[in-house]
Design an enzyme around this catalytic site. Structure first.
Site, mmCIF file in Angstrom:
data_model
loop_
_atom_site.group_PDB
_atom_site.id
_atom_site.type_symbol
_atom_site.label_atom_id
_atom_site.label_comp_id
_atom_site.label_asym_id
_atom_site.label_seq_id
_atom_site.Cartn_x
_atom_site.Cartn_y
_atom_site.Cartn_z
ATOM 1 N N ARG A 187 1.209 12.657 -12.356
ATOM 2 C CA ARG A 187 0.874 11.240 -12.222
ATOM 3 C C ARG A 187 0.844 10.773 -10.767
ATOM 4 O O ARG A 187 0.295 9.700 -10.483
ATOM 5 C CB ARG A 187 1.855 10.380 -13.019
ATOM 6 C CG ARG A 187 1.598 10.408 -14.514
ATOM 7 C CD ARG A 187 2.474 9.414 -15.263
ATOM 8 N NE ARG A 187 2.480 8.080 -14.699
ATOM 9 C CZ ARG A 187 1.536 7.149 -14.910
ATOM 10 N NH1 ARG A 187 0.482 7.426 -15.667
ATOM 11 N NH2 ARG A 187 1.643 5.946 -14.360
ATOM 12 N N GLU A 221 3.647 3.251 -7.121
ATOM 13 C CA GLU A 221 4.523 2.156 -6.706
ATOM 14 C C GLU A 221 4.776 2.193 -5.199
ATOM 15 O O GLU A 221 4.397 3.131 -4.503
ATOM 16 C CB GLU A 221 5.820 2.229 -7.500
ATOM 17 C CG GLU A 221 5.598 1.983 -8.992
ATOM 18 C CD GLU A 221 6.832 2.234 -9.837
ATOM 19 O OE1 GLU A 221 7.843 2.742 -9.295
ATOM 20 O OE2 GLU A 221 6.785 1.933 -11.041
ATOM 21 N N PHE A 258 11.259 4.889 -8.932
ATOM 22 C CA PHE A 258 10.703 5.304 -10.215
ATOM 23 C C PHE A 258 9.489 6.223 -10.070
ATOM 24 O O PHE A 258 9.550 7.394 -10.424
ATOM 25 C CB PHE A 258 10.361 4.072 -11.063
ATOM 26 C CG PHE A 258 11.568 3.325 -11.513
ATOM 27 C CD1 PHE A 258 12.184 3.624 -12.712
ATOM 28 C CD2 PHE A 258 12.134 2.338 -10.708
ATOM 29 C CE1 PHE A 258 13.323 2.956 -13.129
ATOM 30 C CE2 PHE A 258 13.284 1.658 -11.109
ATOM 31 C CZ PHE A 258 13.871 1.966 -12.321
ATOM 32 N N GLU A 259 8.403 5.733 -9.521
ATOM 33 C CA GLU A 259 7.188 6.545 -9.466
ATOM 34 C C GLU A 259 6.520 6.337 -8.109
ATOM 35 O O GLU A 259 5.653 5.498 -7.936
ATOM 36 C CB GLU A 259 6.238 6.173 -10.610
ATOM 37 C CG GLU A 259 5.181 7.224 -10.870
ATOM 38 C CD GLU A 259 4.437 6.982 -12.172
ATOM 39 O OE1 GLU A 259 4.350 7.928 -12.985
ATOM 40 O OE2 GLU A 259 3.937 5.870 -12.373
ATOM 41 N N GLN A 260 6.972 7.101 -7.150
ATOM 42 C CA GLN A 260 6.517 6.988 -5.771
ATOM 43 C C GLN A 260 5.673 8.198 -5.393
ATOM 44 O O GLN A 260 6.118 9.339 -5.552
ATOM 45 C CB GLN A 260 7.733 6.886 -4.839
ATOM 46 C CG GLN A 260 7.369 6.759 -3.381
ATOM 47 C CD GLN A 260 8.569 6.723 -2.462
ATOM 48 O OE1 GLN A 260 8.417 6.778 -1.248
ATOM 49 N NE2 GLN A 260 9.775 6.637 -3.016
#
Length: 537
Positions: free
Chosen positions: A351, A368, A374-376
């Site tokens: 992702r 993000e 969380f989702e970097q």
């Protein structure tokens, strides 16, 4: 000759294991994914990264883990024809609580797929597993007491409430029998990092004490019975630099004992190499190895006759260090992320990046904000030298100022510098700088190049940074046109360190050099990177 540190750059809490002629060291990775670094050597001089075993969502999911949480202090061992890896996935750092579940995974070989994790306990962090010669197995970890004023970067000794021992039943995959607190530590305090081994009928316990800053130490004790009572080493501390601020290897502590097939004794330890004038360790906590001797009193001592670690240590006969290249080039042509690189927290890397959408390129899928828990979308390699230059080339066509991608010198959400391509309302596509100079806990940005420098509306842009100890300078150029141009002032590279921002015990990883992309519009804009170079200066 062994030249310390043997694992430069962020490689703390070294657990060492020998199987035949092969040596393995496992080190902490905290919030970086995949979890745990395992290096291999046959001569104790030259080490190669061979595995990061915690690589599946079912083994490790750190999304939401705060900075400097995640994988703390793994313990690697070999028994019953397989490797055993014990680790903590810390879920909280600030405040009174740590929330530290401990797990065990196994594998027939280091390179194999490792098993699903078995949960053990959560009473404290820094777990290890000892395989006794009678076939029994014993689990030890420090016990955390939340009823003290021990908050984040200000550790207090009463929170480190001794070393717990309990038997592990591998058939039932569970602890059994009584829980015993076997060691309260020395007057130095902050006892953690326990490892057990047995020799000549003695059970030896090495622990880490003094906190992982400049008072750190390896403390040693022994007992005729595994559950104690334990008597303290005559010197109390086997390894420490705490009373010698002038030696190169500072913060020495937290390690493990190992013997060669010939019975020669060594002990690993973490260390830091601070830069003057502020004594900041930009390379994080590194791994070193000390030669030891057993004396007639059945106690272990450093061979140098002191407790202070050496940079140069006698190695195995005939071992010659292999000269490492000053330049590392990554062209992303292999279809897999180069082994030097990691990302943050997520077990779903597809992702945030891939090497398939565009052959020969690392494609970051902007998610993000930089510093997200969380989702970097950030892919980076460790800084291994006090002075280095990193370069990359980017193709990125932002539609809004909320889309930003580029090159970063990164520690965590409140300690980083970044040079990036973005869009500005009047400048159009531009190159700019985003910095966070250790602003804990707010993480406020500064923009040292103001709105940035206008560049062509399309085309590839090369970005570079030079770090010379405490100083950082960013550069840019349009590929194939002109020369490198500096952008912004000289920045404080030293803040991207263990001691930067909130101070000595505030964070525990290390500096990385890498590429990033974020798109806070939520449209997941892609940024393509053709290559990345890292040069020691």
């Amino acid at each position: 000759m062994i030249r310390n540190p043997i694992l430069p750059g962020f490689n703390p809490d070294p657990s060492i294991c020998r199987v035949g002629a092969d040596y393995y060291i496992a080190t902490s990775t905290f919030e970086w994914y995949p979890g745990v670094q395992i290096h291999h050597s046959r001569d104790l001089v030259n080490w190669t990264l061979v595995r990061r075993p915690l690589e599946r969502r079912s083994q490790l999911d750190m999304r939401g883990n705060p900075d400097s949480c995640g994988i703390w202090a793994p313990c690697l061992s070999y028994a019953d024809g397989q490797f055993w890896l014990v680790y903590t996935d810390v879920k909280r750092y600030d405040g009174n609580f740590k929330d530290a579940p401990n797990y065990i995974v196994t594998a027939p070989t280091i390179e194999a797929d490792w098993s699903e994790p078995v949960y053990v306990n959560s009473s404290g962090f820094d777990p290890s597993l000892f395989h006794d010669d009678d076939g029994r197995k014993w689990f030890v970890n420090m016990q955390w007491n939340h009823r003290t004023e021990s908050y984040g970067g200000s550790p207090k000794s009463p929170a480190f409430d001794g070393i717990l021992l309990q038997e592990w039943d591998p058939a039932a995959k569970a602890l059994k029998g009584p829980i015993k607190n076997i060691f309260a530590g020395s007057p130095l305090g902050l006892v953690e990092g326990p490892h057990l081994f047995k020799r000549n009928g003695w059970y030896y316990l090495t622990t880490a004490e003094g906190g992982t800053g400049y008072d750190h130490a390896v403390t040693m004790a022994r007992s005729r019975k595994i559950d104690g009572p334990y008597e303290m080493h005559p010197n109390m501390h086997l390894i420490t630099s705490k009373d010698h601020p002038g030696v190169l290897l500072q913060r020495a502590g937290h390690g493990q004992y190992v013997e060669t097939p010939e019975g020669e004794a060594y002990h690993t330890h973490l260390c830091g190499r601070p830069l003057p004038p502020k004594r900041r360790c930009t390379l994080g906590r590194e791994t070193s190895l000390q030669k030891c001797v057993w004396r007639d009193d059945d106690w272990l001592y450093l061979e140098n006759g002191t407790s202070v670690p050496d940079v140069d240590v006698p190695g195995l006969f005939g071992a010659v260090p292999v000269e490492k290249p000053m330049r590392s080039e990554y062209n992303f042509d292999g279809g897999e992320l180069p082994a030097d690189f990691q990302w943050l927290r997520t077990p779903e890397p597809e992702r945030i990046f891939n090497l398939t959408d565009r052959a020969g390129h690392l494609r970051l899928i902007a998610r993000e904000s930089i510093g997200s828990w969380f989702e970097q979308s950030l892919v980076a390699r460790r800084q291994e030298h006090h002075s280095f230059r990193a370069e990359t080339v980017i193709e990125f066509s932002p539609d809004t100022y909320q889309q930003v991608a580029g090159l970063t010198h990164y520690y965590n959400r409140h300690k980083f510098h970044a040079v990036a391509v973005t869009l500005h309302e009047t400048l159009g596509r531009c190159v700019t700088i985003l910095s966070c100079n250790g602003d804990y806990p707010n993480g406020r940005l500064s923009f040292p190049a103001d709105s940035g420098v206008s560049i062509a509306a399309d085309g590839r842009v090369q970005l570079a940074m030079e770090i010379r100890e405490n100083d950082l300078q960013f550069f840019w150029q349009t590929e194939g046109k002109g020369a490198w141009q500096p952008i912004g002032p000289v920045l404080d590279a030293g803040v991207v360190s263990d001691e930067g921002g909130r101070g000595e015990h505030g964070s525990f990883t290390g500096a990385f050099a890498g590429v990033f992309a974020f798109d806070t519009s939520g449209r997941a804009k892609a940024a393509d990177f053709d290559w990345f170079n890292y040069d020691e200066l």
